[in-house]
Design a protein around this motif. Structure first.
Motif, PDB file in Angstrom:
ATOM      1  N   VAL A  24       0.849  -1.195   0.000  1.00 34.78           N
ATOM      2  CA  VAL A  24       0.000   0.000   0.000  1.00 34.78           C
ATOM      3  C   VAL A  24       0.885   1.245   0.000  1.00 34.78           C
ATOM      4  CG1 VAL A  24      -1.924  -1.131   1.187  1.00 34.78           C
ATOM      5  CG2 VAL A  24      -0.136  -0.020   2.518  1.00 34.78           C
ATOM      6  N   PRO A  25       0.371   2.379  -0.480  1.00 33.07           N
ATOM      7  CA  PRO A  25       1.158   3.612  -0.438  1.00 33.07           C
ATOM      8  C   PRO A  25       1.480   4.022   1.005  1.00 33.07           C
ATOM      9  CG  PRO A  25      -0.732   3.845  -1.903  1.00 33.07           C
ATOM     10  CD  PRO A  25      -0.917   2.559  -1.153  1.00 33.07           C
ATOM     11  N   LEU A  26       2.654   4.597   1.175  1.00 26.60           N
ATOM     12  CA  LEU A  26       3.123   5.040   2.486  1.00 26.60           C
ATOM     13  C   LEU A  26       3.213   6.559   2.516  1.00 26.60           C
ATOM     14  CD1 LEU A  26       6.107   2.556   2.590  1.00 26.60           C
ATOM     15  CD2 LEU A  26       3.968   2.295   3.849  1.00 26.60           C
ATOM     16  N   ASN A  27       3.127   7.122   3.719  1.00 27.45           N
ATOM     17  CA  ASN A  27       3.390   8.558   3.811  1.00 27.45           C
ATOM     18  C   ASN A  27       4.900   8.752   3.826  1.00 27.45           C
ATOM     19  OD1 ASN A  27       4.426   8.573   6.526  1.00 27.45           O
ATOM     20  ND2 ASN A  27       2.330   8.469   7.292  1.00 27.45           N
ATOM     21  N   ALA A  28       5.347   9.984   3.715  1.00 28.41           N
ATOM     22  CA  ALA A  28       6.787  10.266   3.590  1.00 28.41           C
ATOM     23  C   ALA A  28       7.574   9.991   4.862  1.00 28.41           C
ATOM     24  CB  ALA A  28       6.985  11.714   3.158  1.00 28.41           C
ATOM     25  N   ALA A  29       6.921   9.946   6.006  1.00 33.18           N
ATOM     26  CA  ALA A  29       7.620   9.721   7.279  1.00 33.18           C
ATOM     27  C   ALA A  29       6.895   8.663   8.103  1.00 33.18           C
ATOM     28  CB  ALA A  29       7.736  11.031   8.051  1.00 33.18           C
ATOM     29  N   PRO A  30       6.889   7.417   7.619  1.00 26.50           N
ATOM     30  CA  PRO A  30       6.150   6.381   8.345  1.00 26.50           C
ATOM     31  C   PRO A  30       6.824   6.018   9.670  1.00 26.50           C
ATOM     32  CG  PRO A  30       7.414   5.397   6.579  1.00 26.50           C
ATOM     33  CD  PRO A  30       7.559   6.888   6.446  1.00 26.50           C
ATOM     34  N   LYS A  31       6.000   5.610  10.616  1.00 28.41           N
ATOM     35  CA  LYS A  31       6.515   5.093  11.886  1.00 28.41           C
ATOM     36  C   LYS A  31       6.750   3.604  11.713  1.00 28.41           C
ATOM     37  CE  LYS A  31       4.161   8.429  14.751  1.00 28.41           C
ATOM     38  NZ  LYS A  31       3.282   8.660  15.887  1.00 28.41           N
ATOM     39  N   GLY A  32       7.682   3.064  12.494  1.00 26.77           N
ATOM     40  CA  GLY A  32       7.948   1.639  12.425  1.00 26.77           C
ATOM     41  C   GLY A  32       9.386   1.324  12.753  1.00 26.77           C
ATOM     42  N   ALA A  33       9.872   0.229  12.189  1.00 28.09           N
ATOM     43  CA  ALA A  33      11.232  -0.221  12.476  1.00 28.09           C
ATOM     44  C   ALA A  33      11.841  -0.885  11.262  1.00 28.09           C
ATOM     45  CB  ALA A  33      11.219  -1.201  13.645  1.00 28.09           C
ATOM     46  N   VAL A  34      13.166  -0.886  11.241  1.00 24.06           N
ATOM     47  CA  VAL A  34      13.930  -1.601  10.220  1.00 24.06           C
ATOM     48  C   VAL A  34      14.765  -2.644  10.953  1.00 24.06           C
ATOM     49  CG1 VAL A  34      15.785  -1.419   8.520  1.00 24.06           C
ATOM     50  CG2 VAL A  34      14.023   0.338   8.625  1.00 24.06           C
ATOM     51  N   GLN A  35      14.679  -3.889  10.511  1.00 25.31           N
ATOM     52  CA  GLN A  35      15.461  -4.974  11.088  1.00 25.31           C
ATOM     53  C   GLN A  35      16.513  -5.398  10.078  1.00 25.31           C
ATOM     54  OE1 GLN A  35      12.245  -7.732  11.848  1.00 25.31           O
ATOM     55  NE2 GLN A  35      12.014  -6.994  13.938  1.00 25.31           N
ATOM     56  N   LEU A  36      17.775  -5.450  10.542  1.00 32.04           N
ATOM     57  CA  LEU A  36      18.907  -5.792   9.676  1.00 32.04           C
ATOM     58  C   LEU A  36      19.554  -7.092  10.113  1.00 32.04           C
ATOM     59  CD1 LEU A  36      20.899  -2.426   9.710  1.00 32.04           C
ATOM     60  CD2 LEU A  36      19.434  -3.244   7.877  1.00 32.04           C
ATOM     61  N   THR A  37      20.044  -7.852   9.151  1.00 31.46           N
ATOM     62  CA  THR A  37      20.941  -8.961   9.414  1.00 31.46           C
ATOM     63  C   THR A  37      22.169  -8.720   8.542  1.00 31.46           C
ATOM     64  OG1 THR A  37      19.102 -10.470   9.818  1.00 31.46           O
ATOM     65  CG2 THR A  37      21.254 -11.465   9.399  1.00 31.46           C
ATOM     66  N   ALA A  38      23.300  -8.508   9.195  1.00 28.99           N
ATOM     67  CA  ALA A  38      24.553  -8.214   8.496  1.00 28.99           C
ATOM     68  C   ALA A  38      25.108  -9.495   7.869  1.00 28.99           C
ATOM     69  CB  ALA A  38      25.559  -7.620   9.476  1.00 28.99           C
ATOM     70  N   PRO A  39      26.040  -9.366   6.944  1.00 27.98           N
ATOM     71  CA  PRO A  39      26.633 -10.549   6.312  1.00 27.98           C
ATOM     72  C   PRO A  39      27.242 -11.520   7.321  1.00 27.98           C
ATOM     73  CG  PRO A  39      27.220  -8.595   5.080  1.00 27.98           C
ATOM     74  CD  PRO A  39      26.524  -8.131   6.320  1.00 27.98           C
ATOM     75  N   ASP A  40      27.712 -11.032   8.482  1.00 25.46           N
ATOM     76  CA  ASP A  40      28.292 -11.907   9.499  1.00 25.46           C
ATOM     77  C   ASP A  40      27.248 -12.546  10.414  1.00 25.46           C
ATOM     78  OD1 ASP A  40      27.498  -9.842  11.169  1.00 25.46           O
ATOM     79  OD2 ASP A  40      29.527  -9.368  11.890  1.00 25.46           O
ATOM     80  N   GLY A  41      25.949 -12.272  10.146  1.00 26.70           N
ATOM     81  CA  GLY A  41      24.867 -12.860  10.939  1.00 26.70           C
ATOM     82  C   GLY A  41      24.405 -12.005  12.108  1.00 26.70           C
ATOM     83  N   ALA A  42      25.107 -10.921  12.398  1.00 25.21           N
ATOM     84  CA  ALA A  42      24.710 -10.032  13.492  1.00 25.21           C
ATOM     85  C   ALA A  42      23.406  -9.328  13.113  1.00 25.21           C
ATOM     86  CB  ALA A  42      25.806  -9.002  13.769  1.00 25.21           C
ATOM     87  N   THR A  43      22.528  -9.160  14.091  1.00 21.10           N
ATOM     88  CA  THR A  43      21.260  -8.492  13.844  1.00 21.10           C
ATOM     89  C   THR A  43      21.179  -7.182  14.595  1.00 21.10           C
ATOM     90  OG1 THR A  43      20.180  -9.664  15.651  1.00 21.10           O
ATOM     91  CG2 THR A  43      20.053 -10.681  13.463  1.00 21.10           C
ATOM     92  N   ALA A  44      20.380  -6.289  14.062  1.00 25.02           N
ATOM     93  CA  ALA A  44      20.165  -4.979  14.689  1.00 25.02           C
ATOM     94  C   ALA A  44      18.838  -4.443  14.194  1.00 25.02           C
ATOM     95  CB  ALA A  44      21.299  -4.023  14.323  1.00 25.02           C
ATOM     96  N   SER A  45      18.280  -3.497  14.935  1.00 22.77           N
ATOM     97  CA  SER A  45      17.061  -2.846  14.489  1.00 22.77           C
ATOM     98  C   SER A  45      17.092  -1.376  14.839  1.00 22.77           C
ATOM     99  CB  SER A  45      15.814  -3.519  15.079  1.00 22.77           C
ATOM    100  OG  SER A  45      15.822  -3.396  16.478  1.00 22.77           O
ATOM    101  N   GLY A  46      16.424  -0.602  14.021  1.00 23.24           N
ATOM    102  CA  GLY A  46      16.305   0.831  14.229  1.00 23.24           C
ATOM    103  C   GLY A  46      14.843   1.209  14.222  1.00 23.24           C
ATOM    104  N   LYS A  47      14.468   2.068  15.149  1.00 21.42           N
ATOM    105  CA  LYS A  47      13.073   2.458  15.324  1.00 21.42           C
ATOM    106  C   LYS A  47      12.858   3.876  14.810  1.00 21.42           C
ATOM    107  CE  LYS A  47       9.820   2.108  19.038  1.00 21.42           C
ATOM    108  NZ  LYS A  47       9.622   1.990  20.459  1.00 21.42           N
ATOM    109  N   PHE A  48      11.741   4.074  14.109  1.00 21.06           N
ATOM    110  CA  PHE A  48      11.349   5.390  13.588  1.00 21.06           C
ATOM    111  C   PHE A  48      10.022   5.788  14.209  1.00 21.06           C
ATOM    112  CE2 PHE A  48      14.210   3.648  10.481  1.00 21.06           C
ATOM    113  CZ  PHE A  48      15.015   4.728  10.163  1.00 21.06           C
TER     114      PHE A  48
END
Length: 121
Positions: free
Chosen positions: A96-120
């Motif tokens: 669905v279309p998003l607004n320009a500044a959505p709230k939520g989070a981004v979850q990352l898995t790095a090439p070495d398997g380490a995980t991290a998340s950032g909250k907006f």
């Protein structure tokens, strides 16, 4: 120091970490911490781009990263799978279309398997 000035100074100090946590990025999105990385979230219509940066704001190659964005759309979570696109950008398409500044989070898995998340917020 006058008590009201002390209280005002204390409230400013408490607000600083909140202001420093999320800032404007060079691609027009918002930047936040995600473990040892910084991530910039840019949403336009249904496209979600996430730019990876190190703690010095230098680009981190996106190759080998896996990621997803969980964004709030009309009060409901929308999950967007993100894949490496070019340089330090991960990209994906929302349903669905998003607004320009959505709230939520981004979850990352790095090439070495380490995980991290950032909250907006």
């Amino acid at each position: 120091m006058v008590p009201w000035r002390l209280a005002f100074a204390g409230s400013l100090l408490l607000a600083l970490p909140v202001c420093a946590h999320e800032m404007a990025g060079k691609h027009g999105g918002r930047v936040t911490d995600a473990g040892s990385y910084h991530v910039e979230l840019v949403a336009k219509d249904k496209t979600v781009d996430v730019y990876l940066l190190d703690s010095s704001e230098k680009p981190v190659p996106a190759a080998g990263f896996k990621a997803s964005a969980i964004l709030i759309v009309d009060g409901k979570p929308a999950r967007v799978a993100l894949t490496p696109a070019d340089a330090n950008r991960l990209t994906g398409q929302a349903q669905v279309p998003l607004n320009a500044a959505p709230k939520g989070a981004v979850q990352l898995t790095a090439p070495d398997g380490a995980t991290a998340s950032g909250k907006f917020n």
